[in-house]
Design a protein around this motif. Structure first.
Motif, PDB file in Angstrom:
ATOM      1  N   VAL A 150       0.839  -1.202   0.000  1.00  0.00           N
ATOM      2  CA  VAL A 150       0.000   0.000   0.000  1.00  0.00           C
ATOM      3  C   VAL A 150       0.875   1.254   0.000  1.00  0.00           C
ATOM      4  CG1 VAL A 150      -1.654   1.348   1.377  1.00  0.00           C
ATOM      5  CG2 VAL A 150      -1.982  -1.115   1.073  1.00  0.00           C
ATOM      6  N   ARG A 151       1.912   1.258   0.817  1.00  0.00           N
ATOM      7  CA  ARG A 151       2.794   2.426   0.880  1.00  0.00           C
ATOM      8  C   ARG A 151       3.507   2.664  -0.447  1.00  0.00           C
ATOM      9  NH1 ARG A 151       5.458   1.546   6.937  1.00  0.00           N
ATOM     10  NH2 ARG A 151       3.902   2.781   8.061  1.00  0.00           N
ATOM     11  N   ALA A 152       3.958   1.593  -1.083  1.00  0.00           N
ATOM     12  CA  ALA A 152       4.633   1.742  -2.375  1.00  0.00           C
ATOM     13  C   ALA A 152       3.680   2.317  -3.415  1.00  0.00           C
ATOM     14  CB  ALA A 152       5.177   0.393  -2.834  1.00  0.00           C
ATOM     15  N   GLN A 153       2.422   1.861  -3.386  1.00  0.00           N
ATOM     16  CA  GLN A 153       1.436   2.370  -4.329  1.00  0.00           C
ATOM     17  C   GLN A 153       1.195   3.865  -4.128  1.00  0.00           C
ATOM     18  OE1 GLN A 153      -1.017   0.373  -6.846  1.00  0.00           O
ATOM     19  NE2 GLN A 153      -0.039   2.315  -7.325  1.00  0.00           N
ATOM     20  N   ILE A 154       1.055   4.286  -2.868  1.00  0.00           N
ATOM     21  CA  ILE A 154       0.850   5.703  -2.554  1.00  0.00           C
ATOM     22  C   ILE A 154       2.076   6.514  -2.945  1.00  0.00           C
ATOM     23  CG2 ILE A 154       0.403   7.363  -0.712  1.00  0.00           C
ATOM     24  CD1 ILE A 154      -2.007   5.634  -1.424  1.00  0.00           C
ATOM     25  N   ASP A 155       3.261   5.957  -2.724  1.00  0.00           N
ATOM     26  CA  ASP A 155       4.501   6.643  -3.128  1.00  0.00           C
ATOM     27  C   ASP A 155       4.478   6.957  -4.618  1.00  0.00           C
ATOM     28  OD1 ASP A 155       5.486   6.535  -0.575  1.00  0.00           O
ATOM     29  OD2 ASP A 155       6.735   4.762  -0.902  1.00  0.00           O
ATOM     30  N   LEU A 156       4.075   5.966  -5.431  1.00  0.00           N
ATOM     31  CA  LEU A 156       4.054   6.151  -6.878  1.00  0.00           C
ATOM     32  C   LEU A 156       3.036   7.217  -7.284  1.00  0.00           C
ATOM     33  CD1 LEU A 156       5.025   5.201  -9.701  1.00  0.00           C
ATOM     34  CD2 LEU A 156       3.110   3.576  -9.673  1.00  0.00           C
ATOM     35  N   LEU A 157       1.845   7.165  -6.709  1.00  0.00           N
ATOM     36  CA  LEU A 157       0.799   8.136  -7.057  1.00  0.00           C
ATOM     37  C   LEU A 157       1.230   9.562  -6.731  1.00  0.00           C
ATOM     38  CD1 LEU A 157      -2.410   6.248  -5.799  1.00  0.00           C
ATOM     39  CD2 LEU A 157      -1.530   6.397  -8.143  1.00  0.00           C
ATOM     40  N   ILE A 158       1.902   9.709  -5.595  1.00  0.00           N
ATOM     41  CA  ILE A 158       2.344  11.047  -5.193  1.00  0.00           C
ATOM     42  C   ILE A 158       3.483  11.525  -6.087  1.00  0.00           C
ATOM     43  CG2 ILE A 158       3.471  12.358  -3.344  1.00  0.00           C
ATOM     44  CD1 ILE A 158       1.905  10.662  -1.337  1.00  0.00           C
ATOM     45  N   GLU A 159       4.443  10.639  -6.346  1.00  0.00           N
ATOM     46  CA  GLU A 159       5.606  11.035  -7.155  1.00  0.00           C
ATOM     47  C   GLU A 159       5.179  11.437  -8.567  1.00  0.00           C
ATOM     48  OE1 GLU A 159       8.869   8.398  -9.138  1.00  0.00           O
ATOM     49  OE2 GLU A 159       9.457   8.740  -7.029  1.00  0.00           O
ATOM     50  N   GLN A 160       4.237  10.688  -9.145  1.00  0.00           N
ATOM     51  CA  GLN A 160       3.777  10.963 -10.504  1.00  0.00           C
ATOM     52  C   GLN A 160       2.603  11.947 -10.530  1.00  0.00           C
ATOM     53  OE1 GLN A 160       5.351   9.803 -13.252  1.00  0.00           O
ATOM     54  NE2 GLN A 160       6.854   8.917 -11.812  1.00  0.00           N
ATOM     55  N   GLN A 161       2.165  12.376  -9.339  1.00  0.00           N
ATOM     56  CA  GLN A 161       1.021  13.300  -9.231  1.00  0.00           C
ATOM     57  C   GLN A 161      -0.178  12.788 -10.037  1.00  0.00           C
ATOM     58  OE1 GLN A 161       0.666  16.574  -7.342  1.00  0.00           O
ATOM     59  NE2 GLN A 161       2.006  15.080  -6.333  1.00  0.00           N
ATOM     60  N   ILE A 162      -0.512  11.513  -9.797  1.00  0.00           N
ATOM     61  CA  ILE A 162      -1.635  10.888 -10.488  1.00  0.00           C
ATOM     62  C   ILE A 162      -2.916  11.174  -9.706  1.00  0.00           C
ATOM     63  CG2 ILE A 162      -2.643   8.693 -11.227  1.00  0.00           C
ATOM     64  CD1 ILE A 162       0.202   7.640 -11.623  1.00  0.00           C
ATOM     65  N   ALA A 163      -3.796  11.958 -10.278  1.00  0.00           N
ATOM     66  CA  ALA A 163      -5.095  12.239  -9.666  1.00  0.00           C
ATOM     67  C   ALA A 163      -6.036  11.107 -10.041  1.00  0.00           C
ATOM     68  CB  ALA A 163      -5.633  13.584 -10.137  1.00  0.00           C
ATOM     69  N   ALA A 164      -6.285  10.193  -9.129  1.00  0.00           N
ATOM     70  CA  ALA A 164      -7.039   8.982  -9.433  1.00  0.00           C
ATOM     71  C   ALA A 164      -8.303   8.908  -8.595  1.00  0.00           C
ATOM     72  CB  ALA A 164      -6.163   7.758  -9.178  1.00  0.00           C
ATOM     73  N   THR A 165      -9.180   8.029  -9.018  1.00  0.00           N
ATOM     74  CA  THR A 165     -10.322   7.632  -8.185  1.00  0.00           C
ATOM     75  C   THR A 165      -9.896   6.387  -7.418  1.00  0.00           C
ATOM     76  OG1 THR A 165     -11.960   8.512  -9.721  1.00  0.00           O
ATOM     77  CG2 THR A 165     -12.696   6.816  -8.194  1.00  0.00           C
ATOM     78  N   LEU A 166     -10.022   6.450  -6.088  1.00  0.00           N
ATOM     79  CA  LEU A 166      -9.616   5.322  -5.246  1.00  0.00           C
ATOM     80  C   LEU A 166     -10.854   4.669  -4.634  1.00  0.00           C
ATOM     81  CD1 LEU A 166      -6.585   6.827  -3.244  1.00  0.00           C
ATOM     82  CD2 LEU A 166      -6.595   5.812  -5.526  1.00  0.00           C
ATOM     83  N   TRP A 167     -10.893   3.357  -4.702  1.00  0.00           N
ATOM     84  CA  TRP A 167     -11.862   2.582  -3.928  1.00  0.00           C
ATOM     85  C   TRP A 167     -11.069   1.891  -2.822  1.00  0.00           C
ATOM     86  CZ3 TRP A 167     -17.188   2.003  -4.376  1.00  0.00           C
ATOM     87  CH2 TRP A 167     -17.784   2.692  -5.447  1.00  0.00           C
ATOM     88  N   VAL A 168     -11.461   2.160  -1.579  1.00  0.00           N
ATOM     89  CA  VAL A 168     -10.619   1.767  -0.443  1.00  0.00           C
ATOM     90  C   VAL A 168     -11.435   1.071   0.642  1.00  0.00           C
ATOM     91  CG1 VAL A 168      -9.061   2.604   1.346  1.00  0.00           C
ATOM     92  CG2 VAL A 168      -9.119   3.743  -0.864  1.00  0.00           C
ATOM     93  N   LYS A 169     -10.861   0.011   1.157  1.00  0.00           N
ATOM     94  CA  LYS A 169     -11.318  -0.559   2.435  1.00  0.00           C
ATOM     95  C   LYS A 169     -10.071  -1.053   3.157  1.00  0.00           C
ATOM     96  CE  LYS A 169     -14.174  -3.962   4.748  1.00  0.00           C
ATOM     97  NZ  LYS A 169     -13.072  -4.746   5.333  1.00  0.00           N
ATOM     98  N   LEU A 170      -9.570  -0.217   4.059  1.00  0.00           N
ATOM     99  CA  LEU A 170      -8.359  -0.533   4.819  1.00  0.00           C
ATOM    100  C   LEU A 170      -8.699  -0.564   6.307  1.00  0.00           C
ATOM    101  CD1 LEU A 170      -5.709   1.690   2.994  1.00  0.00           C
ATOM    102  CD2 LEU A 170      -6.001  -0.785   2.814  1.00  0.00           C
ATOM    103  N   PRO A 171      -7.868  -1.211   7.117  1.00  0.00           N
ATOM    104  CA  PRO A 171      -8.095  -1.198   8.569  1.00  0.00           C
ATOM    105  C   PRO A 171      -8.146   0.226   9.107  1.00  0.00           C
ATOM    106  CG  PRO A 171      -6.477  -2.854   8.001  1.00  0.00           C
ATOM    107  CD  PRO A 171      -6.724  -2.065   6.752  1.00  0.00           C
ATOM    108  N   PRO A 172      -8.822   0.441  10.230  1.00  0.00           N
ATOM    109  CA  PRO A 172      -9.040   1.809  10.729  1.00  0.00           C
ATOM    110  C   PRO A 172      -7.860   2.414  11.455  1.00  0.00           C
ATOM    111  CG  PRO A 172     -10.084   0.227  12.199  1.00  0.00           C
ATOM    112  CD  PRO A 172      -9.541  -0.562  11.030  1.00  0.00           C
TER     113      PRO A 172
END
Length: 492
Positions: free
Chosen positions: A36-58
């Motif tokens: 999950v962290r690696a995925q977020i790293d990539l989105l931030i680095e590439q400034q990818i404005a995406a639609t996220l569907w999420v269900k993660l622990p609270p």
């Protein structure tokens, strides 16, 4: 905005329903976090404005990743967060059944709902019995890049032979799927769209996942996954190393205690033998007079008694320590034990001219102990009180209720204990030093045995004493109605 599902669904089943589905791997929650962290790293680095569907622990450790993305790219993104509706409250992520949130590394905590008020945040309400309870996922949808990270915990059931109930094994590994295949992600998106109620806020339905992402993005993602996994591995190794160091220190301390114990034991066994050997050598003297012979014979008799007392005490202590954990506690009434022990010591007290009395009300609540243990505690403390009280003294035994405990008090007018010796009296082989000419003997194990027994049944012992004025030993025993002790008993 809010979205509800008209029918239940499972992202894991949607993925496994495609032709030639990606193979799930059995991995840990720590590995899921690194993905999950690696995925977020990539989105931030590439400034990818995406639609996220999420269900993660609270927990914050997971939710902080979403916050990191929103703070950097969130103004132009849209996040759908799946939430379990449960007992009038909503939880973002799973509960103890979901497996991911219930892992030991990530303990369950109440989720925060502060993000639900954002115009770029949509809450997707799930029923309490949703199959998504046991799943966590992060799905990224954007024209240049789509991905899915999914964790599923299989429901492994085993029947409890006593209650007949089905229990869930929480120690199962997670089945984790990570994919960037457009056909798989599109299948999940279509399944979610078909499950949404018509009354829900409208969502984009014309999005089509690209067949394959750019190779450069995939390479960057793999690189970040390796870096994040290395980071997680270092943290795990550090934690395990620290734990091993603590265990090694504990073993070292235990070895030191054992060495000290053996040294003390050898000293205690050697001392009476030295005295006996000295007496025997003196008895062989041809010029020995009858009074001297009698004195040496008495020395032999005293040292034999001392040796016998020491060996008996050691065997008793070993037996107690061996059986402590395996002996179940029981409900015991002090009025059924204490008076009988006191009555057996009345002749000994009368012989020394000691006034011995007790007060044990019959209405006292029952306590958690073992009848034999309680009898031994009373015997040892009463024996000491009488032994160290000079002729004409007094000894009292009194029981009373004190909160959730019954207090059993042994008070005497004996020789007392010096203040600097009080902290040592529960040590093995320790005997109180006194200026009196009388040799009180003993193995120095009685108070050690008492303390061990009381620790096992949730009790304690303390002492107040003043030299030449007497001592008061106070035993605290948990009552059967003590809530904290009742919980401990159930777990034993």
């Amino acid at each position: 905005m809010n979205v509800s599902l008209a029918k239940d669904l499972s992202v894991y089943q949607l993925v496994m329903g495609v032709q030639m589905p990606p193979k799930p791997l059995s991995l840990s929650p720590a590995t899921l976090l690194s993905l999950v962290r690696a995925q977020i790293d990539l989105l931030i680095e590439q400034q990818i404005a995406a639609t996220l569907w999420v269900k993660l622990p609270p927990e914050k450790i997971w939710q902080s990743e979403l916050a990191r993305y929103k703070s950097s790219v969130g103004a132009s993104s849209l996040i759908y967060t799946c939430q379990i509706e449960e007992s009038g409250r909503t939880r973002a992520g799973g509960d103890e059944e979901a497996g991911v949130a219930g892992e030991e590394n990530f303990p369950l905590s109440p989720s925060s709902s502060s993000s639900s008020s954002s115009p770029h945040h949509v809450s997707v309400h799930l029923p309490p019995d949703s199959q998504l309870r046991r799943e966590s996922f992060l799905m990224v949808l954007s024209p240049q890049f789509c991905s899915l990270i999914l964790a599923h915990r299989p429901l492994k059931k085993r029947k409890n032979q006593t209650s007949g109930k089905i229990n869930t094994n929480k120690n199962q590994p997670l089945l984790i799927i990570t994919t960037v295949e457009g056909r798989v992600i599109q299948q999940v998106l279509n399944g979610i769209q078909q499950a949404i109620t018509p009354e829900s806020s409208p969502i984009p339905i014309d999005f089509t996942c690209p067949t394959a992402p750019q190779a450069a993005l995939i390479n960057q993602l793999f690189t970040k996954q390796l870096l994040r996994q290395d980071e997680i591995n270092r943290q795990i190794i550090t934690a395990r190393t620290t734990k091993l160091q603590q265990l090694n220190q504990e073993l070292h301390n235990k070895d030191q205690l054992q060495d000290e114990y053996l040294n003390n034991l050898c000293h205690e066994l050697r001392t009476p033998l030295t005295h006996m050997k000295t007496a025997l050598s003196l008895l062989n003297s041809p010029n020995l007079k009858p009074p001297q012979r009698q004195r040496y014979l008495q020395m032999l008799n005293t040292q034999c008694d001392q040796q016998n007392s020491l060996i008996t005490g050691l065997l008793e202590l070993v037996q107690i320590e061996r059986n402590l954990e395996g002996t179940p506690l029981e409900s015991v009434q002090l009025s059924e034990i204490v008076p009988g022990v006191v009555s057996t010591y009345q002749p000994v007290a009368q012989e020394k001219g000691i006034m011995l009395a007790y007060t044990v009300p019959t209405e006292l609540p029952s306590i958690w102990c073992v009848s034999g243990w309680l009898r031994q505690i009373v015997i040892n403390l009463l024996h000491n009180s009488i032994k160290f009280t000079p002729n004409g003294g007094q000894v009292w035994v009194r029981a009373r209720i004190q909160g959730d405990y019954v207090q059993l008090e042994f008070r005497d007018t004996g020789i007392g204990i010096a203040e600097n010796e009080i902290p040592k009296i529960f040590d093995r082989f320790y005997r109180v030093r006194t200026a009196a000419t009388e040799n009180y003997g003993g193995a120095g194990l009685g108070l050690t045995i008492i303390q061990q027994l009381l620790l096992r049944c949730g009790g304690s012992v303390s002492v107040k004493s003043k030299l030449y004025e007497g001592s008061t030993f106070t035993v605290q025993l948990a009552t059967v109605g003590n809530p904290s002790r009742a919980i401990a008993i159930e777990n034993e």
